[in-house]
Design an enzyme around this catalytic site. Structure first.
Site, mmCIF file in Angstrom:
data_model
loop_
_atom_site.group_PDB
_atom_site.id
_atom_site.type_symbol
_atom_site.label_atom_id
_atom_site.label_comp_id
_atom_site.label_asym_id
_atom_site.label_seq_id
_atom_site.Cartn_x
_atom_site.Cartn_y
_atom_site.Cartn_z
ATOM 1 C CE LYS A 25 -3.766 -0.895 2.532
ATOM 2 N NZ LYS A 25 -4.202 -0.630 3.519
ATOM 3 N NE ARG A 94 -5.112 3.601 3.680
ATOM 4 C CZ ARG A 94 -5.306 3.818 2.280
ATOM 5 N NH1 ARG A 94 -4.559 4.317 2.110
ATOM 6 N NH2 ARG A 94 -5.379 3.067 1.536
ATOM 7 N N GLY A 103 -6.842 -10.450 7.040
ATOM 8 C CA GLY A 103 -6.642 -11.106 8.728
ATOM 9 C C GLY A 103 -5.553 -10.138 10.003
ATOM 10 C CG MET A 105 -5.495 -2.785 13.137
ATOM 11 S SD MET A 105 -4.647 -1.626 13.164
ATOM 12 C CE MET A 105 -4.908 -0.669 12.432
ATOM 13 N NE ARG A 338 -5.514 -4.399 -3.678
ATOM 14 C CZ ARG A 338 -6.217 -4.686 -2.584
ATOM 15 N NH1 ARG A 338 -5.366 -4.942 -1.063
ATOM 16 N NH2 ARG A 338 -7.196 -4.764 -2.107
ATOM 17 C CG HIS A 456 -13.582 -10.992 3.781
ATOM 18 N ND1 HIS A 456 -13.870 -11.706 4.094
ATOM 19 C CD2 HIS A 456 -12.540 -10.960 3.477
ATOM 20 C CE1 HIS A 456 -12.981 -12.546 4.570
ATOM 21 N NE2 HIS A 456 -12.203 -11.774 4.550
ATOM 22 N NE ARG A 618 6.476 -48.101 -10.778
ATOM 23 C CZ ARG A 618 5.478 -48.194 -9.840
ATOM 24 N NH1 ARG A 618 6.074 -46.981 -9.330
ATOM 25 N NH2 ARG A 618 4.601 -48.247 -9.686
ATOM 26 C CB SER A 769 11.564 -41.781 -14.247
ATOM 27 O OG SER A 769 10.762 -41.201 -13.964
ATOM 28 N N GLY A 771 11.378 -40.848 -8.862
ATOM 29 C CA GLY A 771 10.758 -41.363 -8.403
ATOM 30 C C GLY A 771 10.662 -40.904 -6.949
ATOM 31 C CG ASN A 773 5.072 -40.115 -4.299
ATOM 32 O OD1 ASN A 773 5.809 -38.918 -4.837
ATOM 33 N ND2 ASN A 773 4.573 -41.065 -5.400
ATOM 34 C CB CYS A 834 7.961 -40.124 -12.797
ATOM 35 S SG CYS A 834 8.559 -41.928 -11.947
ATOM 36 C CE1 TYR A 854 9.879 -37.927 -17.486
ATOM 37 C CE2 TYR A 854 11.780 -38.143 -18.821
ATOM 38 C CZ TYR A 854 10.932 -38.394 -17.602
ATOM 39 O OH TYR A 854 10.945 -39.924 -17.491
HETATM 40 P P1 ADP Z 1 -7.972 -2.082 3.246
HETATM 41 O O1 ADP Z 1 -6.543 -2.621 3.363
HETATM 42 O O2 ADP Z 1 -8.172 -2.852 4.694
HETATM 43 O O3 ADP Z 1 -8.391 -1.903 2.146
HETATM 44 P P2 ADP Z 1 -7.532 0.315 3.471
HETATM 45 O O4 ADP Z 1 -6.445 1.228 4.278
HETATM 46 O O5 ADP Z 1 -7.011 0.642 2.369
HETATM 47 O O6 ADP Z 1 -7.622 -0.515 4.304
HETATM 48 O O7 ADP Z 1 -8.697 1.933 4.114
HETATM 49 C C1 ADP Z 1 -9.675 1.090 4.424
HETATM 50 C C2 ADP Z 1 -11.226 2.136 4.030
HETATM 51 O O8 ADP Z 1 -10.430 3.650 4.241
HETATM 52 C C3 ADP Z 1 -10.547 2.610 2.379
HETATM 53 O O9 ADP Z 1 -12.238 2.242 1.881
HETATM 54 C C4 ADP Z 1 -10.230 3.152 2.264
HETATM 55 O O10 ADP Z 1 -10.265 4.204 1.203
HETATM 56 C C5 ADP Z 1 -10.592 4.620 3.428
HETATM 57 N N1 ADP Z 1 -9.382 5.251 4.133
HETATM 58 C C6 ADP Z 1 -7.908 4.590 4.181
HETATM 59 N N2 ADP Z 1 -7.371 6.186 4.356
HETATM 60 C C7 ADP Z 1 -8.356 7.672 4.065
HETATM 61 C C8 ADP Z 1 -8.203 8.800 4.310
HETATM 62 N N3 ADP Z 1 -7.299 8.862 4.574
HETATM 63 N N4 ADP Z 1 -9.340 9.324 3.848
HETATM 64 C C9 ADP Z 1 -10.561 9.097 3.613
HETATM 65 N N5 ADP Z 1 -10.822 7.519 3.423
HETATM 66 C C10 ADP Z 1 -9.856 6.354 3.512
HETATM 67 MG MG MG Z 2 -7.605 -0.411 0.439
#
Ligand code: ADP
Ligand code: MG
Ligand code: MG
Length: 944
Positions: A25, A94, A103, A105, A338, A456, A618, A769, A771, A773, A834, A854
């Site tokens: 990110k 973030r 999973g 924060m 991304r 999700h 074999r 060959s 094997g 396993n 194999c 192979y």
């Molecule tokens: P995740 O990795 O779970 O997507 P993010 O860090 O991208 O978490 O954030 C979750 C949500 O919060 C996203 O929809 C993002 O656009 C929003 N968000 C994060 N930072 C800001 C910010 N500075 N201003 C407004 N919205 C934000």
């Molecule tokens: Mg996000």
């Protein structure tokens, strides 16, 4: 090196090359800010170094100063101060690891609000409601995420406020109630934690940063990393960013957009947005979103700007991107981008189409490099079989393709428990969260009542190639049942879902195997061109039908044809037993003769299906007791009703062949030594079948493989029987065919000794060959049947093994033996593998780098192996440091010219803009054309 970098920091390398340090990110935010100059709210990234330092020795001393300085720079550039009672700056905190990871924060938004600054925000925006709405979101998020309080308690208070206001819309809750809600939240925090809600922005910020660090080692994050094989020591980065507000008013909003459709790969922007909403509202699936196209009518200028940005992103990343954006009072802000996750179908389509697009100009090698095992698997997924009447219960959004059938379970725990009892499961949820991941993993398919294509459930299911239907809004979920239109589905009832078109069907719909798209075939043909001459792909197949299927899936021969099934067939077993029971050589011979006739027919079918391609047969491998009845049962019968004469003889034989440890006992070539006529019979049947094929105009190519040899003399002896049988058979059937039947003789390398003494064995072999396993069992001293069920999971959990060595070849032990075996023999010896590892991409890369010719795997894995083989060739051709260098054997004697061409291709794959397609063809052409045939026939000519 500092721990903290502003988004516009002038790095020496492009930020995208620094994901290790900045996290995905953070790197993308820096790239958008400093390279693409897109409208990104300013901020800074706390590096993964800081997280690693924290994990090793607690909060790093200099981090406070660095964060304070970065915060001061941010405040200067925004002209506002965090916590300022008059005009506060708010930030988001973030998490962001190198690899995107559910999973971890969640994000904390609106940080910096407190009892005083909330009034400043209200005054500055002349919008008290907005200020308190932001504050109540912040306290709840902070409480849930940083202070670990149960989110439902905040939810319950909010629901109560809505009820009091007589509305079910978040936006309709009046200011006074929001003010009261903030107070109630703070009381909740103090009651649960014993401390008041932190008012000091410094404390808030440090708390949130530390929570991100801690979440790296949370149970959910660890479980995810284990599944995805992501190292536990990478650590995460933390991004602190100035807030922008999509919940400001009706001219504001927030959304998620893809530059192409991530489900189908179709060109054109795609996504969801919500007016007057913040952050997670879209992804959480709590409110129903509008499609991105609706933005065009509502905010035409913003829409045009966004589409232009999508265009730039695609050109820049040369791939489909996903984005998060927010509109604040008509101004567009980019919050994340991304390279986006996609379905297999979409991945194939995009990869092929992008080779034809001027703006992207993907090379074929790059296109092949973008397809993963999961992508292929998902298009190979089953679909509903056509026809039949089925009762469509409801329809949702097809979020992850493929059809699945299972029994309905309504919680992740119940789903996981049912799956561990061996049931097929459909996990049915209102929506999913990272807490449900174990249940989703265990399920055949996932069905949710809420959420869109970026919820999700949808994102996780697509990532795993697991069928999912989301947002089936007519579903009414109760505790352990779901009803729709008067029909109730209880726990354990059968459901079928189609993740391609979103249908949900009551009962079990028969499934039909998937039909791969045209792009699937295109990508695999490109993969074949890359790997041709470098690494072949064969299949393990024991019957004509399997062989035909394997060939259809692209196998270039059979790497392992096990002959034991030919012994186990119902009509053969009595003959096999007669052979085992034979008292005289004549009786044994007669039984063998009968078997020979039966085997011949099997071989004809297989040779026909693989005409012109090598078939490695074999000779019999398993211990003889496998063909005899169980001594245990016979003992019981003897003690109760008694045995007849036939049974008595079988019982005696079974007892005499009984072994304490059959895996290490009389099997493979050892059996051949004790029953010398056996292998001769099998070879006669094979040669007879081959002769038959030649007379029919076919071209049989046979490799006779002796199992489990450990020494030269052993193989020499076995080779003698084979040659003798061949000679006899060819004399009997007439010389003219001799030249047209291509036969070579080789052995499996299945024990550490065989690998170490490879040079001795190679004296008598035209091919090897591995094997893997057995080699894995023998190298570890693991009996697979015994350890995999009982011990493996503990070993993996405790970190005593990084991977199950039966899934991914153990590079350090078994892999080393493979390398040793390869290095100790002459370069022209043909060598394959194999074991089941022959279908595993990571193992395939190792086998290629060890110098194997192979790999052979089960027929349905052949497409994955073709792709992985091409990727291994590309990776090995990349300059040193980028990937493992190929083994000396190859470098010295095998494919130097190819290496160069492939290296060029791989170099291009890393970031040039245009690629002449010629290079690829050249790489393919440069492949040496030595075939097994020329080597084997030359060899035979030398023998007397
Ligand atoms: P995740 O990795 O779970 O997507 P993010 O860090 O991208 O978490 O954030 C979750 C949500 O919060 C996203 O929809 C993002 O656009 C929003 N968000 C994060 N930072 C800001 C910010 N500075 N201003 C407004 N919205 C934000
Ligand atoms: Mg996000
Ligand atoms: Mg999130």
């Amino acid at each position: 090196m500092p721990y903290v970098f502003d988004f516009d920091h002038a790095h020496r390398r492009p930020p995208m090359d620094m994901k290790d340090l900045l996290g995905g990110k953070g790197a993308n935010l820096a790239e958008m800010t400093s390279v693409l100059r897109l409208p990104v709210p300013p901020g800074f990234t706390i590096s993964t170094d800081a997280c690693r330092a924290y994990m090793a020795g607690g909060w790093p001393g200099r981090l406070d100063t660095e964060v304070a300085r970065a915060r001061a720079r941010l405040e200067r550039s925004m002209g506002k101060v965090v916590g300022d009672p008059a005009d506060p700056l708010l930030v988001s905190v973030r998490s962001g690891a190198k690899f995107s990871m559910p999973g971890m924060m969640d994000t904390v938004l609106n940080l910096g609000l407190n009892d005083r600054s909330v009034a400043g925000l209200a005054a500055q925006t002349s919008d008290e409601r907005f200020a308190y709405d932001s504050y109540r979101r912040f306290v709840a998020m902070y409480g849930r995420i940083v202070l670990d309080l149960p989110g439902e308690e905040f939810e319950a208070l909010f629901e109560a406020a809505k009820e009091k206001a007589g509305t079910d819309s978040d936006a309709m809750v009046p200011t006074e109630l929001l003010v009261g809600l903030v107070d109630a939240y703070k009381v909740l925090v103090e009651r649960e934690t014993g401390r008041p809600f932190p008012q000091d922005p410094d404390a808030q910020l440090r708390g949130a940063i530390e929570a991100v660090f801690r979440s790296w080692n949370g149970a959910r994050a660890r479980a995810y990393r284990e599944r995805e094989h992501i190292a536990h020591d990478l650590g995460t980065a933390v991004n602190v960013q100035a807030m922008v507000f999509g919940n400001r008013d009706e001219r504001s909003g927030t959304g998620v957009g893809f530059t192409r459709d991530p489900a189908t790969g179709a060109k054109g922007a795609y996504g969801d947005f919500l007016v007057n909403a913040q952050g997670e509202d879209v992804v959480a699936g709590i409110r129903n979103t509008d499609p991105l196209s609706a933005l065009e009518t509502r905010f035409p200028d913003v829409y045009r700007q966004l589409i232009a940005i999508f265009d730039r992103l695609e050109r820049h990343y040369r791939d489909m991107c996903d984005t998060e954006f927010t509109i604040e009072q008509g101004k567009l802000w980019m919050l994340q981008t991304r390279v986006g996750k996609r379905t297999g179908r979409a991945a194939l389509r995009m990869a092929v189409e992008m080779t034809k697009e001027r703006a992207i100009r993907l090379s074929r090698a790059e296109a092949v490099g973008r397809i993963t095992e999961d992508h292929l698997e998902s298009v190979l997924h089953p679909q509903f079989a056509p026809g039949g009447d089925r009762r469509v219960l409801t329809t949702g959004l097809g979020a992850s393709p493929g059809a699945a059938v299972g029994r309905a379970y309504f919680s992740a725990d119940d789903a996981a428990a049912a799956a561990s009892r061996g049931e097929a499961v459909i996990l049915v949820r209102s929506e999913t969260s990272p807490d449900d991941v174990h249940g989703m993993l265990a399920a055949q398919g996932i069905l949710t009542a809420r959420g869109g294509l970026v919820s999700h459930a949808a994102v996780v299911a697509r990532g795993w190639g697991k069928p999912a239907v989301v947002g089936a809004e007519s579903l009414r979920l109760a505790d352990r049942s779901v009803s729709v239109g008067g029909v109730t589905v209880a726990e354990g009832d059968w459901l079928s879902i189609d993740g391609t078109d979103g249908t949900v069907v009551l009962g079990q719909v028969p499934l039909r195997p998937a039909e791969p798209s045209e792009e699937f075939l295109t990508i695999l043909s490109w993969a074949d061109a890359i790997r041709r001459g470098h690494l072949g792909v064969r299949a393990n197949a024991d019957t004509g039908a399997d062989a035909a299927n394997a060939r259809r899936l692209g196998a270039e021969g059979i790497g392992l044809c096990r002959t034991e099934h030919m012994f186990l067939a119902e009509d053969r077993l009595p003959i096999v037993r007669r052979m085992i029971l034979a008292d005289t050589p004549e009786e044994e011979k007669a039984a063998l003769e009968e078997l020979r006739v039966a085997q011949r027919a099997d071989f004809v079918e297989i040779l026909e299906a693989m005409d012109g391609l090598p078939v490695t047969v074999r000779l019999l491998d398993p211990p003889l007791h496998e063909f005899l009845p169980s001594t245990h049962e016979l003992a019981i019968k003897e003690a109760t009703v008694g045995l007849d004469e036939e049974e008595r003889r079988l019982y005696d034989a079974a007892r005499s062949w009984q072994e304490a440890n059959p895996m290490l006992g009389i099997r493979g070539v050892r059996l051949g030594v004790l029953k010398p006529g056996l292998y001769g019979m099998q070879v006669s049947a094979l040669i007879e079948a081959a002769t038959h094929r030649v007379l029919e105009g076919g071209r049989p190519v046979i490799e006779v493989m002796i199992p489990l040899t450990v020494s030269g003399p052993e193989l020499a002896l076995a080779r003698g029987w084979v040659e003798e049988a061949m000679r006899a058979e060819l004399e009997a059937t007439g010389r003219p065919h001799r030249r047209s039947i291509e036969v070579s003789i080789g052995t499996m390398i299945e024990t550490p000794r065989a690998a170490l003494r490879a040079a001795d064995l190679a004296e008598y072999a035209e091919f090897f060959s591995f094997g893997t396993n057995d080699l894995t069992q023998m190298t570890f001293g693991f009996s697979r049947d015994d350890v995999e069920g009982r011990m493996m999971s503990t070993y993996l959990e405790e970190g005593l093994l990084a991977r199950n060595p039966f899934d991914v070849v153990d590079a350090e032990g078994v892999g080393e033996l493979v390398r040793i075996g390869v290095e100790r023999v002459r370069p022209d010896l043909k060598i394959g593998v194999c074991g089941e590892h022959g279908g595993d991409p990571e193992s395939i890369a190792l086998f290629y780098s060890a110098g194997l010719d192979y790999v052979s795997c089960s027929p349905f894995r052949v497409p994955v192996a073709r792709l992985a083989a091409a990727q291994a060739v590309l990776a090995a051709a990349a300059p040193p440091g980028r990937a493992a260098r190929p083994a000396a054997r190859r470098a010295a004697t095998r494919r130097p010219p190819v290496k160069k061409a492939a290296a060029k291709e791989a170099a291009k794959a890393r970031g040039r803009q245009a690629a002449p397609k010629k290079a690829l063809k050249k790489a393919a052409k440069a492949a040496p054309k030595t075939t097994a045939r020329t080597r084997a026939t030359a060899k035979r000519a030398r023998r007397p």
